[in-house]
Motif scaffolding. Sequence first.
Motif, PDB file in Angstrom:
ATOM      1  N   SER A   1      28.444   3.907  58.952  1.00  0.00           N
ATOM      2  CA  SER A   1      28.844   3.040  57.841  1.00  0.00           C
ATOM      3  C   SER A   1      29.061   1.569  58.171  1.00  0.00           C
ATOM      4  N   GLU A   2      28.807   1.160  59.397  1.00  0.00           N
ATOM      5  CA  GLU A   2      29.115  -0.239  59.705  1.00  0.00           C
ATOM      6  C   GLU A   2      28.112  -1.182  59.015  1.00  0.00           C
ATOM      7  N   PRO A   3      28.561  -2.189  58.272  1.00  0.00           N
ATOM      8  CA  PRO A   3      29.967  -2.505  58.025  1.00  0.00           C
ATOM      9  C   PRO A   3      30.527  -1.954  56.692  1.00  0.00           C
TER      10      PRO A   3
ATOM     11  N   LEU B   1      26.070   4.623  67.001  1.00  0.00           N
ATOM     12  CA  LEU B   1      27.243   3.965  66.412  1.00  0.00           C
ATOM     13  C   LEU B   1      28.512   4.588  66.979  1.00  0.00           C
ATOM     14  N   GLU B   2      29.508   3.716  67.206  1.00  0.00           N
ATOM     15  CA  GLU B   2      30.741   4.098  67.907  1.00  0.00           C
ATOM     16  C   GLU B   2      31.779   4.773  67.016  1.00  0.00           C
ATOM     17  N   THR B   3      31.343   5.527  65.998  1.00  0.00           N
ATOM     18  CA  THR B   3      32.265   6.197  65.080  1.00  0.00           C
ATOM     19  C   THR B   3      33.435   6.832  65.854  1.00  0.00           C
TER      20      THR B   3
ATOM     21  N   ALA C   1      27.687   4.229  77.695  1.00  0.00           N
ATOM     22  CA  ALA C   1      28.864   3.459  78.121  1.00  0.00           C
ATOM     23  C   ALA C   1      29.292   2.497  77.011  1.00  0.00           C
ATOM     24  N   HIS C   2      28.317   1.896  76.344  1.00  0.00           N
ATOM     25  CA  HIS C   2      28.592   0.924  75.271  1.00  0.00           C
ATOM     26  C   HIS C   2      29.415   1.566  74.144  1.00  0.00           C
ATOM     27  N   GLU C   3      28.961   2.712  73.651  1.00  0.00           N
ATOM     28  CA  GLU C   3      29.665   3.352  72.526  1.00  0.00           C
ATOM     29  C   GLU C   3      31.046   3.866  72.957  1.00  0.00           C
ATOM     30  N   LEU C   4      31.133   4.322  74.188  1.00  0.00           N
ATOM     31  CA  LEU C   4      32.451   4.744  74.688  1.00  0.00           C
ATOM     32  C   LEU C   4      33.387   3.540  74.796  1.00  0.00           C
TER      33      LEU C   4
ATOM     34  N   ASN D   1      33.756  -7.268  68.649  1.00  0.00           N
ATOM     35  CA  ASN D   1      33.390  -5.872  68.919  1.00  0.00           C
ATOM     36  C   ASN D   1      32.235  -5.795  69.911  1.00  0.00           C
ATOM     37  N   GLU D   2      31.130  -6.479  69.575  1.00  0.00           N
ATOM     38  CA  GLU D   2      29.876  -6.255  70.312  1.00  0.00           C
ATOM     39  C   GLU D   2      29.823  -6.967  71.661  1.00  0.00           C
ATOM     40  N   GLY D   3      30.396  -8.171  71.744  1.00  0.00           N
ATOM     41  CA  GLY D   3      30.425  -8.864  73.034  1.00  0.00           C
ATOM     42  C   GLY D   3      31.247  -8.070  74.044  1.00  0.00           C
TER      43      GLY D   3
ATOM     44  N   VAL E   1      25.072 -12.126  69.242  1.00  0.00           N
ATOM     45  CA  VAL E   1      26.391 -11.508  69.112  1.00  0.00           C
ATOM     46  C   VAL E   1      26.655 -10.600  70.324  1.00  0.00           C
ATOM     47  N   TYR E   2      25.649  -9.847  70.722  1.00  0.00           N
ATOM     48  CA  TYR E   2      25.802  -8.927  71.853  1.00  0.00           C
ATOM     49  C   TYR E   2      25.811  -9.685  73.189  1.00  0.00           C
ATOM     50  N   GLU E   3      24.767 -10.470  73.416  1.00  0.00           N
ATOM     51  CA  GLU E   3      24.576 -11.008  74.769  1.00  0.00           C
ATOM     52  C   GLU E   3      25.279 -12.342  75.009  1.00  0.00           C
TER      53      GLU E   3
HETATM   54  N1  TRP Z   1      27.784  -1.127  66.287  1.00  0.00           N
HETATM   55  C1  TRP Z   1      26.526  -0.507  66.670  1.00  0.00           C
HETATM   56  C2  TRP Z   1      26.454  -0.655  68.189  1.00  0.00           C
HETATM   57  O1  TRP Z   1      26.484  -1.734  68.701  1.00  0.00           O
HETATM   58  C3  TRP Z   1      25.313  -1.118  66.000  1.00  0.00           C
HETATM   59  C4  TRP Z   1      25.320  -1.022  64.501  1.00  0.00           C
HETATM   60  C5  TRP Z   1      25.646  -2.004  63.622  1.00  0.00           C
HETATM   61  C6  TRP Z   1      25.032   0.122  63.699  1.00  0.00           C
HETATM   62  N2  TRP Z   1      25.585  -1.577  62.345  1.00  0.00           N
HETATM   63  C7  TRP Z   1      25.206  -0.276  62.364  1.00  0.00           C
HETATM   64  C8  TRP Z   1      24.651   1.403  63.995  1.00  0.00           C
HETATM   65  C9  TRP Z   1      25.016   0.629  61.325  1.00  0.00           C
HETATM   66  C10 TRP Z   1      24.469   2.301  62.952  1.00  0.00           C
HETATM   67  C11 TRP Z   1      24.656   1.920  61.629  1.00  0.00           C
HETATM   68  O2  TRP Z   1      26.416   0.286  68.911  1.00  0.00           O
END
Ligand code: TRP
Length: 468
Positions: A167-169, A302-304, A321-324, A344-346, A397-399
Amino acid sequence: MKRLPVLLAFLWLACILVGCRPIVAPLDDAAPAFLPGEAGVGDPVFPLLGNSGYDVLHYTLDLNVDVQRNVISGSATILAEATQPLSAFNLDLLGMTVETVTVNEAPTIFVRDGQELTITLTEPLEARAPFTTVVVYGGAPEALADPELDFISQGWNWRDETVFVVSEPAGAMTWYPVNNHPTDKATYTLRITVDEPHVVAANGVLVEEIDHGDQRTYIWEMAQPMASYLTTVAIGDFVRVETQAAENVLIRHYFPTNEVEQLSRVFANTGEMIAFYSDLIGEYPFDEYGVVVMPFALGFALETQTLSVFGPEMTTEGVNAHELAHQWFGNAVTLARWDQTWLNEGFATYLQRLWLEHKLGREFLDKGMRQYYTMLAGASAPPPGIVQEDSLFSISVYERGAWVLHALRLKIGDELFWEFLRTYYARFKDGVVTTDDFIATANEVSGQDLTEFLNAWLYDVEMPPIPE
Ligand code: TRP
Ligand code: ZN
């Protein structure tokens, strides 16, 4: 004295004609004016997400899911507290049919307009009054197109008799009525009933399974606060695989039946990763962790909360590792506004690199970060500090986000950087943060004024030089 009755009569008449406010307002100060909550919490990217006027404490979603047809029906019971004297309020809900709404057991009038479900209170609520809203609803949830990531549908997804929720966002409102903004975290009970033999995984702890013969109810309890975009349900042909982590965290993964052996090997180091991040940042924030891997490719993970959703093609060590790492940064400590996704992502991206540094050494990390620096500079990657709706999850945003943290580490040295990470986590765990909170904490822990230094990494069009 004869004039007084005349004066009073005149005032009384004036009162009726033009209203009493100027005369009686001073006497009336103590009585609250009941007002409707706003249809948004003022997010700079999504002005209609979330609602003001109340604060949700707990959601109980009791849903029957027909997996063959993708139809859900049931109720959302929402325990909330008014944050102002309240005459009406909104929930976010897109699609679905609402049957009835009650507030404190009294039937209420509701109106639907786009994503806003507006509920008028028959009895207005005092500020701080707790109240329970029950929405009885159902229908076929429709996922929401993502304006940036065109391969993603936000919210409730259904494919090949399998359900997954990402569901993000904004997608949470595709399957339940919600105060849909991360500033209003809440705890959850998810009671999901499906036909046998489907298996239901969701956030938190599986506290009970009720066998009804040809149907089964799974009750999942998320006891720590959770942002709505992190709620998830997965329904399908999954096998639950449990192991005990070092840190008292139960690990339970959900794998497609015919991928159990291969995926068990891929995720064999989850416990070791949890131990590593717990040492580095602070205790793992929840009771359990695991992933649910879909039987088909997704192109994302996704890090649900407590149960990251993966496409099978995403299960690399880096993404795992990223999602954890998001469970600490993103989930326990969550962005307060959607134009600051780098918080969040950085963090998750840099922490994913720290796991690799742990295994392969500092030189490996530095070399990798320098390669990204060159790539970002070559691509004129825009600053990550403030983003728009079409670039919430851009490479910058990530890198460049990860580089904000690496630059901070190079600037203040490892010891202060680890202290910063632990302090920032401990301070904002279970809550939300802004970039200003980040900068203030970095300044405080380092004992230096790093505002200009960090601002350059966050907001300058050109990337600053790498600190010596
Ligand atoms: N937050 C996720 C990640 O970096 C990426 C992502 C953003 C996402 N919006 C999403 C994944 C919607 C699934 C659905 O790992
Ligand atoms: Zn991420």
